[in-house]
Design an enzyme around this catalytic site. Structure first.
Site, PDB file in Angstrom:
ATOM      1  CB  SER A 145     -23.189  -7.468  58.781  1.00 38.50           C
ATOM      2  OG  SER A 145     -22.852  -8.418  57.959  1.00 38.50           O
ATOM      3  CG  ASP A 221     -27.043  -6.138  52.007  1.00 39.43           C
ATOM      4  OD1 ASP A 221     -25.859  -6.666  51.861  1.00 39.43           O
ATOM      5  OD2 ASP A 221     -27.115  -5.700  53.647  1.00 39.43           O
ATOM      6  CG  HIS A 253     -23.765  -5.706  54.166  1.00 42.98           C
ATOM      7  ND1 HIS A 253     -24.784  -6.041  54.399  1.00 42.98           N
ATOM      8  CD2 HIS A 253     -22.885  -6.003  54.785  1.00 42.98           C
ATOM      9  CE1 HIS A 253     -24.858  -6.445  55.669  1.00 42.98           C
ATOM     10  NE2 HIS A 253     -23.134  -6.697  55.474  1.00 42.98           N
TER      11      HIS A 253
END
Length: 275
Positions: A145, A221, A253
């Site tokens: 991320s 996600d 995610h």
């Protein structure tokens, strides 16, 4: 260097250490997994940069990376995601301030005095790691991320420092995302030309990259629209980069996604580190 903890792990040692950083003006903490081969001499290194809200502990305890690093004889480094301590600037939100450094060197107040994370990762952390049996000529980098953004941009900006780069669900094009525009204006100011040096898609378009790249992105996600994976894939194609951009069906995610594919990433980096 202060030792916070050390535990036997997959034949090696999972440690947590703290040290003074000139870049951040305070004490920084990182996790370090040393495989058993480190008892006989320096081993190659894979640095893992974590995402928003994380500390050094998240990937260290949730990714399961140590098992696969032990098989390959690779050390793992888990840095913190921002400076911390008294006097370090913060906000009420989760996406700026503590645990949300975006791995940049801030030029604006109140962030500038401590938020010098690019320099921390590429200089102070590397100097601290020299105290351990690590081969600092064989280093690769990965992340998730915000940390995936950090891994990609630091690798693209410092191509001689890292032998390969990978990322899980990275923020690929922050200058075009809600996860990037506000933070870059706060940390770096309103001159958007400065932002380009911290955007993996723009860096790939302008500079290219001649080392191996691997990106995994889940199709389920919940933040998919903020990550702009397609933009980075297109930039890699235009630059004819040695890049694998993989869409993983149904994955989100979370760290369940990371744990599902971390073995692939460790193996990917092992090929570059032992080449």
């Amino acid at each position: 260097m202060d030792t916070i903890s050390e535990n036997k792990c997959f034949g090696g040692t999972q440690g947590v250490y703290s040290h003074a950083s000139a870049a951040t003006g305070g004490t920084m903490t990182f996790g370090l997994f040393l495989p058993e081969e480190a008892a006989n001499g320096p081993v190659p290194v894979l640095i893992y940069l974590s995402g928003l809200t994380c500390t050094h502990e998240n990937a260290m305890t949730k990714s399961g990376a140590q098992a696969f690093a032990a098989e390959q004889g690779i050390a793992l480094v888990f840095p913190d995601t921002s400076p911390r301590g008294d006097g370090v600037a913060d906000t009420d939100g989760f996406d700026m301030g503590l645990a949300a450094s975006f791995y940049v060197d801030a030029t604006q107040d109140p962030w500038k005095p401590h938020y010098q994370m690019e320099t921390y990762i590429t200089r102070d952390l590397m100097q601290a790691l020299a105290d351990f049996p690590l081969d600092m000529d064989r280093v690769s980098i990965t992340g998730h991320s915000m940390g995936g953004h950090g891994a990609l941009t630091l690798a693209l900006k410092h191509p001689d420092m890292f032998r390969s780069v990978s990322a899980f669900s990275p923020i690929c094009h922050p200058t075009a995302s809600d996860w990037g525009q506000r933070q870059f204006e706060g940390y770096l100011g309103s001159d958007k030309s400065v932002w380009a040096d911290h955007d993996a898609t723009l860096l790939m378009r302008s500079n290219g990259y001649d080392k191996p790249v691997l990106v995994d992105q889940g199709t389920a996600d919940q933040f998919y629209d903020k990550l702009n994976t397609g933009d980075f894939a297109a930039a890699c194609a235009d630059a004819r980069a040695d890049a694998q951009i993989r869409l993983q069906s149904g994955y989100d995610h979370s760290y369940f996604f990371i744990a599902s594919f971390i073995a692939d990433h460790v193996d990917f980096h092992a090929q570059a580190l032992y080449a």
